[in-house]
Design a protein around this motif. Structure first.
Motif, PDB file in Angstrom:
ATOM      1  N   TYR A 126      41.600  33.064  44.633  1.00 37.76           N
ATOM      2  CA  TYR A 126      41.600  34.141  43.644  1.00 37.76           C
ATOM      3  C   TYR A 126      41.881  35.495  44.310  1.00 37.76           C
ATOM      4  O   TYR A 126      41.035  36.389  44.327  1.00 37.76           O
ATOM      5  N   GLU A 129      41.515  38.736  41.947  1.00 38.06           N
ATOM      6  CA  GLU A 129      40.130  39.062  41.613  1.00 38.06           C
ATOM      7  C   GLU A 129      39.423  39.728  42.786  1.00 38.06           C
ATOM      8  O   GLU A 129      38.656  40.688  42.611  1.00 38.06           O
ATOM      9  N   ILE A 161      36.497  36.492  37.980  1.00 39.77           N
ATOM     10  CA  ILE A 161      36.895  35.082  37.907  1.00 39.77           C
ATOM     11  C   ILE A 161      36.353  34.451  36.621  1.00 39.77           C
ATOM     12  O   ILE A 161      37.068  33.775  35.874  1.00 39.77           O
ATOM     13  N   LYS A 164      37.951  35.941  33.143  1.00 38.76           N
ATOM     14  CA  LYS A 164      39.397  35.954  32.917  1.00 38.76           C
ATOM     15  C   LYS A 164      39.719  35.433  31.522  1.00 38.76           C
ATOM     16  O   LYS A 164      39.212  34.393  31.098  1.00 38.76           O
ATOM     17  N   GLU A 220      33.899  27.037  38.478  1.00 37.56           N
ATOM     18  CA  GLU A 220      33.647  28.455  38.671  1.00 37.56           C
ATOM     19  C   GLU A 220      32.182  28.749  38.976  1.00 37.56           C
ATOM     20  O   GLU A 220      31.805  29.879  39.238  1.00 37.56           O
TER      21      GLU A 220
END
Length: 283
Positions: A126, A129, A161, A164, A220
């Protein structure tokens, strides 16, 4: 020209934009010698954050009760920076959760209670981010004169993250599961004599946190390292809140079919302890 709906301080006001939506307008001395109903010129506004819907207004109003306005506007600037510079789409709730996180981290730093979280490094997966998070520390330093620990990069990156704005298949079905889970949690809290009547602001923020914890995709979820720093302290100092958080976890696993990380039990315990403490203060 924009009409003033509410003055927050000399540099921050809530205005009506041309679409009759409320927005947060910032500018040096923007409200000096002005009152509600007066007008502000567009050239005097340095930053403008539109409150796009009723939920946005409610989140902002809830934050105002507990968080200094400078922290709120700084957090909003971080989100807008990510959206504009990196074209990063976000879900609306990040304005509230990021603000809450930054202010809570600041309080822990000031009380010498800050512990660096050991979140896994996901910067390669990521990169955008993480870059937004690095920019965020610069914005915080410039706007609030606060130097945040380097570990906050990962914490802030995780907020982006998780928030989003992506639409996925089966979203409607997932929303139904979330709704049913929140209903059962609400009923459980009532049985524990915890209701929104005690403090609507704290209660709403607890439910917002639970909602978006459930809504995250499994990959996540953060690791349990942060929880290890706090577990014994939470059990000894906040046993009731910790126990209730564990029961909420069981409801989430049963209704939503997901297992949250132990870190989430830390965050839920803190939210619940605030509610329980406010309840005791009102007795």
């Amino acid at each position: 020209m924009y009409e003033i709906a509410q003055i927050l301080n000399n540099n921050v006001v809530i205005i009506w934009d041309h679409g009759r939506q409320k927005a947060i307008a910032m500018g040096k001395g923007i409200a000096f010698q002005k009152k509600k109903g007066d007008f502000i010129a567009k050239k005097d506004i340095q930053n403008l954050f539109v409150l796009r819907n009723e939920q946005s207004e409610q989140n902002f109003s809830a934050l105002l009760k507990d968080v200094p306005i400078d922290f709120i506007t700084t957090s909003y600037e971080i989100v807008e920076h990510g959206k504009l510079k990196y074209r990063f789409p976000v879900q609306e709730y990040i304005y509230a959760t990021l603000t809450d996180h930054i202010y809570f981290s600041y309080q822990r730093i000031m009380n010498h209670e800050y512990v660096t979280s050991m979140l896994p490094d996901l910067s390669e997966q990521y990169p955008v981010e993480y870059q937004i998070a690095r920019d965020a520390l610069t914005i915080i330093k410039n706007k609030l004169a606060i130097i945040m620990p380097a570990g906050e990069v990962a914490n802030i990156a995780y907020h982006f993250i998780n928030a989003k704005g992506i639409t996925t298949q089966g979203r409607s079905s997932k929303l139904s599961v979330i709704k049913d889970t929140l209903t059962e949690i609400s009923q459980f809290l009532q049985a524990q004599d915890i209701s929104r009547d005690e403090d609507g602001n704290l209660y709403d923020r607890l439910m917002i946190h639970i909602k978006y914890a459930i809504d995250r995709e499994p990959e996540e979820l953060s690791s349990d390292d942060l929880a290890e720093h706090f577990r014994e302290k939470l059990i000894s100092q906040y046993p009731q809140a910790y126990q209730i958080a564990g029961q909420i976890f069981n409801i989430i696993t049963s209704k939503a079919g997901i297992i949250l990380s132990s870190n989430e039990q830390v965050y839920l315990t803190i939210h619940l302890q605030r509610l329980l403490q406010r309840k005791q203060e009102k007795r």
